[in-house]
Motif scaffolding. Structure first.
Motif, PDB file in Angstrom:
ATOM      1  N   GLN A  63      -6.359  -6.683  10.144  1.00 29.08           N
ATOM      2  CA  GLN A  63      -7.689  -6.281   9.685  1.00 29.08           C
ATOM      3  C   GLN A  63      -7.999  -4.835  10.046  1.00 29.08           C
ATOM      4  OE1 GLN A  63     -11.367  -7.589  11.790  1.00 29.08           O
ATOM      5  NE2 GLN A  63     -11.876  -8.607   9.853  1.00 29.08           N
ATOM      6  N   LYS A  64      -7.795  -4.478  11.293  1.00 29.77           N
ATOM      7  CA  LYS A  64      -8.144  -3.122  11.746  1.00 29.77           C
ATOM      8  C   LYS A  64      -7.196  -2.066  11.183  1.00 29.77           C
ATOM      9  CE  LYS A  64     -11.520  -4.953  13.732  1.00 29.77           C
ATOM     10  NZ  LYS A  64     -12.791  -4.961  12.965  1.00 29.77           N
ATOM     11  N   SER A  65      -5.934  -2.405  11.022  1.00 27.43           N
ATOM     12  CA  SER A  65      -4.980  -1.451  10.454  1.00 27.43           C
ATOM     13  C   SER A  65      -5.334  -1.132   9.005  1.00 27.43           C
ATOM     14  CB  SER A  65      -3.561  -2.011  10.543  1.00 27.43           C
ATOM     15  OG  SER A  65      -3.185  -2.216  11.894  1.00 27.43           O
ATOM     16  N   VAL A  66      -5.739  -2.148   8.257  1.00 20.75           N
ATOM     17  CA  VAL A  66      -6.154  -1.932   6.868  1.00 20.75           C
ATOM     18  C   VAL A  66      -7.409  -1.075   6.834  1.00 20.75           C
ATOM     19  CG1 VAL A  66      -7.067  -3.060   4.799  1.00 20.75           C
ATOM     20  CG2 VAL A  66      -5.057  -3.998   5.958  1.00 20.75           C
ATOM     21  N   GLU A  67      -8.368  -1.350   7.697  1.00 21.39           N
ATOM     22  CA  GLU A  67      -9.593  -0.549   7.739  1.00 21.39           C
ATOM     23  C   GLU A  67      -9.277   0.919   8.023  1.00 21.39           C
ATOM     24  OE1 GLU A  67     -12.525  -2.081  10.408  1.00 21.39           O
ATOM     25  OE2 GLU A  67     -12.366  -4.119   9.649  1.00 21.39           O
ATOM     26  N   LEU A  68      -8.286   1.167   8.871  1.00 26.64           N
ATOM     27  CA  LEU A  68      -7.943   2.544   9.247  1.00 26.64           C
ATOM     28  C   LEU A  68      -7.114   3.252   8.184  1.00 26.64           C
ATOM     29  CD1 LEU A  68      -7.236   2.008  13.035  1.00 26.64           C
ATOM     30  CD2 LEU A  68      -8.922   3.580  12.075  1.00 26.64           C
ATOM     31  N   GLY A  69      -6.518   2.507   7.271  1.00 31.36           N
ATOM     32  CA  GLY A  69      -5.803   3.165   6.186  1.00 31.36           C
ATOM     33  C   GLY A  69      -4.333   2.851   6.057  1.00 31.36           C
ATOM     34  N   ALA A  70      -3.811   1.867   6.800  1.00 32.15           N
ATOM     35  CA  ALA A  70      -2.403   1.508   6.679  1.00 32.15           C
ATOM     36  C   ALA A  70      -2.100   1.061   5.254  1.00 32.15           C
ATOM     37  CB  ALA A  70      -2.036   0.402   7.663  1.00 32.15           C
ATOM     38  N   SER A  71      -0.997   1.571   4.705  1.00 33.10           N
ATOM     39  CA  SER A  71      -0.572   1.184   3.358  1.00 33.10           C
ATOM     40  C   SER A  71       0.284  -0.069   3.375  1.00 33.10           C
ATOM     41  CB  SER A  71       0.230   2.323   2.724  1.00 33.10           C
ATOM     42  OG  SER A  71      -0.515   3.506   2.657  1.00 33.10           O
ATOM     43  N   GLU A  72       0.968  -0.284   4.487  1.00 27.91           N
ATOM     44  CA  GLU A  72       1.865  -1.434   4.593  1.00 27.91           C
ATOM     45  C   GLU A  72       1.939  -1.871   6.045  1.00 27.91           C
ATOM     46  OE1 GLU A  72       6.446  -2.719   3.334  1.00 27.91           O
ATOM     47  OE2 GLU A  72       5.744  -0.663   3.061  1.00 27.91           O
ATOM     48  N   ILE A  73       1.989  -3.186   6.245  1.00 27.93           N
ATOM     49  CA  ILE A  73       2.131  -3.757   7.586  1.00 27.93           C
ATOM     50  C   ILE A  73       3.338  -4.683   7.545  1.00 27.93           C
ATOM     51  CG2 ILE A  73       1.062  -5.156   9.378  1.00 27.93           C
ATOM     52  CD1 ILE A  73      -1.660  -4.294   8.006  1.00 27.93           C
ATOM     53  N   VAL A  74       4.306  -4.400   8.421  1.00 26.32           N
ATOM     54  CA  VAL A  74       5.562  -5.162   8.423  1.00 26.32           C
ATOM     55  C   VAL A  74       5.733  -5.837   9.779  1.00 26.32           C
ATOM     56  CG1 VAL A  74       8.042  -5.064   8.061  1.00 26.32           C
ATOM     57  CG2 VAL A  74       6.554  -3.433   6.874  1.00 26.32           C
ATOM     58  N   PRO A  75       5.572  -7.156   9.859  1.00 21.01           N
ATOM     59  CA  PRO A  75       5.820  -7.859  11.117  1.00 21.01           C
ATOM     60  C   PRO A  75       7.322  -8.022  11.350  1.00 21.01           C
ATOM     61  CG  PRO A  75       5.116  -9.415   9.430  1.00 21.01           C
ATOM     62  CD  PRO A  75       5.091  -8.056   8.794  1.00 21.01           C
TER      63      PRO A  75
END
Length: 241
Positions: A94-106
């Motif tokens: 949630q917070k990474s998307v709010e800050l502007g991350a284009s992609e999140i890879v676990p």
């Protein structure tokens, strides 16, 4: 102004809200003909619209104007996040998307406490969280949440970015500020470790792949705090704040 992501392109000057989007627009927000609404294609284009018709299954929106989304960072930010325990990943996404991350890879690191056999349902939940966060904060791009991969795969993919940073708790010489002093590339990878930190051999693997080892300061941050702090710092260094 209400904001929705749509996959289709305008037809005869109309964009349609269907399914959950239609339900939310008509039943929750109670939009009516003439109400303004922003529709986004999830790839960086915003459509300024007004509601034309409200039906039980679909809401028709008349396009007034279209333009590039004004809310995206100048850089493509990719967060590689070691799988944390519990529901911490919900917060991180949630917070990474709010800050502007284009992609999140676990990914799975050696010291990950959480090592579920099946992650499909978790990934689907994270994708829903990412979509909701993107709508709430006005993103122009619908961020991707990838499937869980290995540490080796994460390092290989991170190394393809122009600026590839390995957030290492045992780094004593180079801080994030120094690492970004010479500028920020068009694509930035942040590799964040698990609760137990990185194993020494993982740090060696990251260095061999060209990732720059950096410190986030003298304090040990929680795994859910580190990506938020790092993303904010990169955004600032990249001229986005």
């Amino acid at each position: 102004m209400p904001r929705f992501f749509v996959a289709a392109r305008p037809q005869d000057g109309l964009l349609m809200l269907e399914g959950e989007n239609a339900h939310h627009a008509s039943r929750v927000l109670r939009l009516r003909p003439g109400d303004p609404v922003t529709l986004c294609d999830g790839k960086g284009t915003d459509y300024d619209c007004v509601v034309e018709r409200v039906g039980r299954e679909a809401v028709a929106c008349r396009v007034q104007d279209c333009h590039p989304a004004r809310t995206e960072p100048k850089q493509r930010l990719v967060l590689f996040m070691a799988l944390p325990k519990g529901d911490k990943m919900d917060f991180i996404v949630q917070k990474s998307v709010e800050l502007g991350a284009s992609e999140i890879v676990p990914y799975l690191s050696k010291n990950c406490v959480s090592r579920p056999e099946k992650t499909d349902k978790k990934v689907e939940r994270w994708r829903r969280i990412a979509a909701e966060a993107a709508k709430q904060c006005g993103r122009g791009v619908l961020p991707e949440v990838g499937t869980v991969i290995s540490f080796e795969q994460a390092v290989m993919r991170a190394g393809l970015c122009e600026t590839a940073l390995f957030l290492y708790e045992n780094e004593k010489q180079t801080g994030l500020r120094e690492a970004l002093a010479d500028g920020v590339g068009n694509s930035v990878a942040l590799l964040v470790g698990p609760e137990g930190g990185f194993a020494p051999e993982e740090a060696e693997t990251a260095a061999d792949a060209g990732l720059k080892s950096v410190s986030l300061g003298t304090r040990i941050l929680r795994c859910e705090t580190a990506p938020v702090a790092a993303l904010a710092a990169v955004l600032y260094a990249g001229g986005n704040m």
